[in-house]
Scaffold this active site. Structure first.
Site, PDB file in Angstrom:
ATOM      1  N   THR A 110      71.572 -47.902  36.260  1.00  0.00           N
ATOM      2  CA  THR A 110      70.406 -48.759  36.419  1.00  0.00           C
ATOM      3  C   THR A 110      70.743 -50.171  35.962  1.00  0.00           C
ATOM      4  O   THR A 110      71.744 -50.399  35.262  1.00  0.00           O
ATOM      5  CB  THR A 110      69.215 -48.254  35.582  1.00  0.00           C
ATOM      6  N   LYS A 199      90.625 -32.068  25.084  1.00  0.00           N
ATOM      7  CA  LYS A 199      89.551 -32.094  26.060  1.00  0.00           C
ATOM      8  C   LYS A 199      90.170 -32.158  27.446  1.00  0.00           C
ATOM      9  O   LYS A 199      91.026 -33.011  27.707  1.00  0.00           O
ATOM     10  CB  LYS A 199      88.647 -33.302  25.841  1.00  0.00           C
ATOM     11  N   LYS A 201      89.510 -32.775  31.434  1.00  0.00           N
ATOM     12  CA  LYS A 201      88.604 -33.267  32.469  1.00  0.00           C
ATOM     13  C   LYS A 201      88.602 -32.277  33.621  1.00  0.00           C
ATOM     14  O   LYS A 201      89.621 -32.072  34.286  1.00  0.00           O
ATOM     15  CB  LYS A 201      89.061 -34.636  32.956  1.00  0.00           C
ATOM     16  N   ASP A 229      85.100 -30.653  30.506  1.00  0.00           N
ATOM     17  CA  ASP A 229      84.100 -31.593  31.019  1.00  0.00           C
ATOM     18  C   ASP A 229      84.204 -31.713  32.539  1.00  0.00           C
ATOM     19  O   ASP A 229      85.028 -32.466  33.050  1.00  0.00           O
ATOM     20  CB  ASP A 229      84.310 -32.970  30.370  1.00  0.00           C
ATOM     21  N   PRO A 230      83.341 -31.010  33.288  1.00  0.00           N
ATOM     22  CA  PRO A 230      83.370 -31.113  34.753  1.00  0.00           C
ATOM     23  C   PRO A 230      82.455 -32.207  35.316  1.00  0.00           C
ATOM     24  O   PRO A 230      82.251 -32.273  36.530  1.00  0.00           O
ATOM     25  CB  PRO A 230      82.903 -29.735  35.195  1.00  0.00           C
ATOM     26  N   ASN A 231      81.888 -33.058  34.445  1.00  0.00           N
ATOM     27  CA  ASN A 231      81.055 -34.177  34.895  1.00  0.00           C
ATOM     28  C   ASN A 231      79.924 -33.755  35.832  1.00  0.00           C
ATOM     29  O   ASN A 231      79.718 -34.338  36.893  1.00  0.00           O
ATOM     30  CB  ASN A 231      81.889 -35.265  35.555  1.00  0.00           C
ATOM     31  N   GLU A 254      81.004 -29.786  28.038  1.00  0.00           N
ATOM     32  CA  GLU A 254      80.422 -31.116  28.260  1.00  0.00           C
ATOM     33  C   GLU A 254      79.907 -31.271  29.690  1.00  0.00           C
ATOM     34  O   GLU A 254      80.655 -31.067  30.645  1.00  0.00           O
ATOM     35  CB  GLU A 254      81.475 -32.186  27.968  1.00  0.00           C
ATOM     36  N   ASN A 277      77.509 -37.104  27.993  1.00  0.00           N
ATOM     37  CA  ASN A 277      77.549 -38.560  28.048  1.00  0.00           C
ATOM     38  C   ASN A 277      76.973 -39.013  29.387  1.00  0.00           C
ATOM     39  O   ASN A 277      77.156 -40.155  29.786  1.00  0.00           O
ATOM     40  CB  ASN A 277      78.967 -39.106  27.883  1.00  0.00           C
ATOM     41  N   ASP A 301      78.795 -43.899  23.325  1.00  0.00           N
ATOM     42  CA  ASP A 301      79.769 -44.859  23.849  1.00  0.00           C
ATOM     43  C   ASP A 301      79.132 -46.218  23.624  1.00  0.00           C
ATOM     44  O   ASP A 301      78.093 -46.525  24.211  1.00  0.00           O
ATOM     45  CB  ASP A 301      80.015 -44.607  25.336  1.00  0.00           C
ATOM     46  N   HIS A 328      82.314 -40.715  23.401  1.00  0.00           N
ATOM     47  CA  HIS A 328      82.865 -40.698  24.749  1.00  0.00           C
ATOM     48  C   HIS A 328      83.838 -41.856  24.911  1.00  0.00           C
ATOM     49  O   HIS A 328      83.819 -42.824  24.160  1.00  0.00           O
ATOM     50  CB  HIS A 328      81.705 -40.809  25.740  1.00  0.00           C
ATOM     51  N   ASN A 330      86.054 -44.233  28.069  1.00  0.00           N
ATOM     52  CA  ASN A 330      86.444 -44.530  29.428  1.00  0.00           C
ATOM     53  C   ASN A 330      87.727 -45.329  29.341  1.00  0.00           C
ATOM     54  O   ASN A 330      88.232 -45.609  28.257  1.00  0.00           O
ATOM     55  CB  ASN A 330      85.345 -45.294  30.172  1.00  0.00           C
ATOM     56  N   ARG A 411      85.831 -50.582  40.152  1.00  0.00           N
ATOM     57  CA  ARG A 411      86.396 -49.242  40.090  1.00  0.00           C
ATOM     58  C   ARG A 411      85.639 -48.329  41.039  1.00  0.00           C
ATOM     59  O   ARG A 411      84.408 -48.276  41.037  1.00  0.00           O
ATOM     60  CB  ARG A 411      86.326 -48.694  38.663  1.00  0.00           C
TER      61      ARG A 411
END
Length: 432
Positions: A110, A199, A201, A229-231, A254, A277, A301, A328, A330, A411
Site C-alpha cells: 500500500t 531457515k 525459503k 518459509d513458503p511465503n 513462517e 512477515n 523489519d 525478517h 530482505n 526488483r
C-alpha cells in the site's frame, strides 16, 4: 527556537545503487542479478553525516526525494516529526497494488507501507548522525543494549548455479535444488559463519520435496532450530499437513498460508508456532491477527515498520500479548544490518535468531564488512551505527544504477524468472 548547529540538518544526499544478488529462488520467481537499494546521507551544519538505507525501487525514490527536500532546517533529533512531515510533503506513490509484492514478498503493498519504508531509512540516518553528535551508539539512543551480541540464522535458499544467460556476478556456491544441495549449503554456512540455526525459503517446489529437505537438515544438524518459509504459497490443508509432518523438528513455520484469516485457520489446527512477515507488517494489522491468534511470532523489519523506534514499540506490544518476536530480512547492505543489530540489542523479548541475507551479498557500501562469529554479530559501541561509507564502492554501485536501462531498477522476481522460463507467471496463492 534555538537550534544546535551539530544537530541542524543542512543537506540530504540520496544515492540509488544496484547491488549484485545471487539466483535465489522463491515462490514468485528468482532474484534478479542486481537489486536496487537507496543510500541516504543526512549532514548537519557542523559536517556530521549520518547514513541510512532502504529499498531503492522507483516507487520509493520520489517520496524519498520529497522528504529529503523538506528536511534541511530540521534537527536530526526531531524523529517524531518524520512521519507527519513525510505525510505532508510526499505525494502518494504511484505504483502500489493490493497484490502481494512480487519482489519483497511482504504481503499486500500500500502507499502507507511504501512511505513507512522511506521514513525508516531517514530515521536510521538521523539516529546515526545524532549518535555521532552526542558520542553515543544508536543502541544507547534506543534505551541501551540488553545483550552484547545478536544471534542470526543461516538463510538457506533453493538456487541456481548462475543467473540465466550468465548475467550478473558469479559465485562458487553452486546449485541447490534438492535436499542434498540444501544440506551442503547449510554445512558451508556453519563452516564459514558458525550459524547454529537455519531457515529455508520454501514455496519453490511441491511441499513433499521441501519436507524432505527439512528432514535432511534435521538429520544433518540434530537439535538445531529449523524454520521453513513458503511465503504464503500453501492452502490451509497443505499447511496443516506440513505442520503435522514437521512439527517435531521445526522451531516455527513462517507464513505457510496467505492472509490473516487463513493463518488463523492453520493456527487453530496445529500446536506448531506460526510466524509472519506478510500478514502483520503494520500496527493497523495487529489487532485482527492477535485477536484471532493467527500468529505466534512476528518477524519485525525496521524497513517495514517505519524505523528502529517503531520496532521497539512492536516488541513491547508483542510482549504484552504473549507473542514472540524476531526479525525478517530482505536483500540488504551493511548499513541496514548495523541498524538491525543495534535495535535487536535493545529488545528484551527477542525470542529467536534474526534473519539476514547478508552472507549472500558480496558487495557493500561500508569500509569494513560485518563478520559473523558463531552465528552472531557483536554490538558496536562506537558513536552512531559504527559504520563508515566506502565512497569508492558507493560511486561504483551508483554508476551501475545510472548505466542501467531501467530494467533492473525495480526488483521483480517474476520478470527475472522469465529470462529462464519465458512463459512464467507468478503463481496465484494458494499454489499447493
Amino acid at each position: 527556537m534555538t537550534h544546535r548547529r551539530d544537530l541542524t540538518i543542512t543537506d540530504v544526499r540520496l544515492t540509488p545503487v544496484l547491488i549484485s544478488d545471487p539466483p535465489l529462488l522463491n515462490t514468485q520467481g528468482v532474484h534478479q542479478p542486481f537489486t536496487p537499494r537507496l543510500i541516504i546521507e543526512v549532514t548537519t551544519e557542523t559536517g556530521i553525516t549520518g547514513v541510512g538505507e532502504t529499498y531503492g525501487d522507483a516507487r520509493y525514490l520520489e517520496p524519498a526525494r520529497q522528504l529529503a527536500d523538506a528536511l534541511p532546517g530540521c534537527e536530526v533529533s526531531d524523529l517524531n516529526n518524520l512521519v507527519p512531515l513525510a505525510g505532508l510533503v510526499c505525494a502518494p506513490p504511484q505504483e502500489t497494488s493490493d497484490a502481494v509484492d512480487a519482489g519483497g514478498l511482504r504481503g499486500v503493498q500500500t502507499a502507507d507501507k511504501v512511505l513507512l519504508s522511506v521514513v525508516s531509512g531517514f530515521e536510521v540516518a538521523c539516529l546515526d548522525a545524532l549518535g555521532k553528535a552526542l558520542g553515543l551508539p544508536v543502541h544507547a539512543l534506543l534505551g541501551g543494549k540488553v545483550r552484547d551480541t545478536v544471534d542470526y540464522s543461516a538463510y538457506l535458499f533453493y538456487r541456481w548455479a548462475e543467473h540465466p544467460d550468465g548475467q550478473g556476478l558469479k559465485d562458487d556456491w553452486g546449485a541447490a535444488l534438492d535436499p542434498e544441495g540444501v544440506v551442503a549449503q547449510a554445512r558451508r554456512f556453519v563452516r564459514e559463519y558458525g550459524f547454529t540455526s537455519f531457515k529455508l525459503k520454501g514455496g519453490v517446489f511441491p511441499p513433499d520435496e521441501e519436507i524432505a529437505a527439512v528432514r535432511a537438515l534435521a538429520a544433518a544438524f540434530p537439535g538445531m532450530p529449523l524454520r521453513l518459509d513458503p511465503n504464503g504459497a500453501w492452502s490451509v490443508e497443505t499447511s496443516l499437513r506440513v505442520a503435522d509432518e514437521l512439527g517435531d523438528v521445526l522451531e516455527y513455520l513462517e507464513d505457510p498460508a496467505s492472509t490473516t484469516a487463513r493463518m488463523a485457520e492453520v493456527a487453530a489446527g496445529t500446536d506448531l508456532p506460526l510466524a509472519t512477515n506478510m500478514c502483520v507488517t503494520t500496527f493497523e494489522e495487529i489487532p485482527e491477527a492477535f485477536a484471532q491468534e493467527a500468529v505466534q511470532v512476528v518477524l519485525s523489519d525496521h524497513h517495514y515498520w517505519g524505523g528502529l523506534r517503531n520496532t521497539r514499540e512492536l516488541a513491547a506490544l508483542c510482549r504484552t500479548f504473549g507473542v514472540g518476536v524476531s526479525m525478517h530480512s530482505n536483500t540488504h547492505l551493511g548499513i541496514s544490518l548495523a541498524a538491525m543489530t543495534h535495535v535487536a540489542a535493545t529488545v528484551p523479548n527477542l525470542h529467536h535468531a534474526c534473519d539476514s541475507h547478508y552472507p549472500w551479498q558480496t558487495e557493500d557500501v561500508i569500509t569494513r564488512r560485518h563478520e559473523f562469529r558463531g552465528g552472531r554479530l557483536a554490538v558496536s559501541d562506537a558513536p552512531g551505527l559504527g559504520v563508515e561509507l566506502d565512497r569508492t564502492a558507493l560511486e561504483a554501485l551508483h554508476r551501475r544504477w545510472l548505466d542501467d536501462d531501467g530494467g533492473l531498477r525495480d526488483r521483480d522476481d517474476a520478470k527475472a524468472m522469465r529470462r529462464a522460463e519465458p512463459g512464467w507467471v507468478s503463481p496465484s496463492v494458494p499454489r499447493w
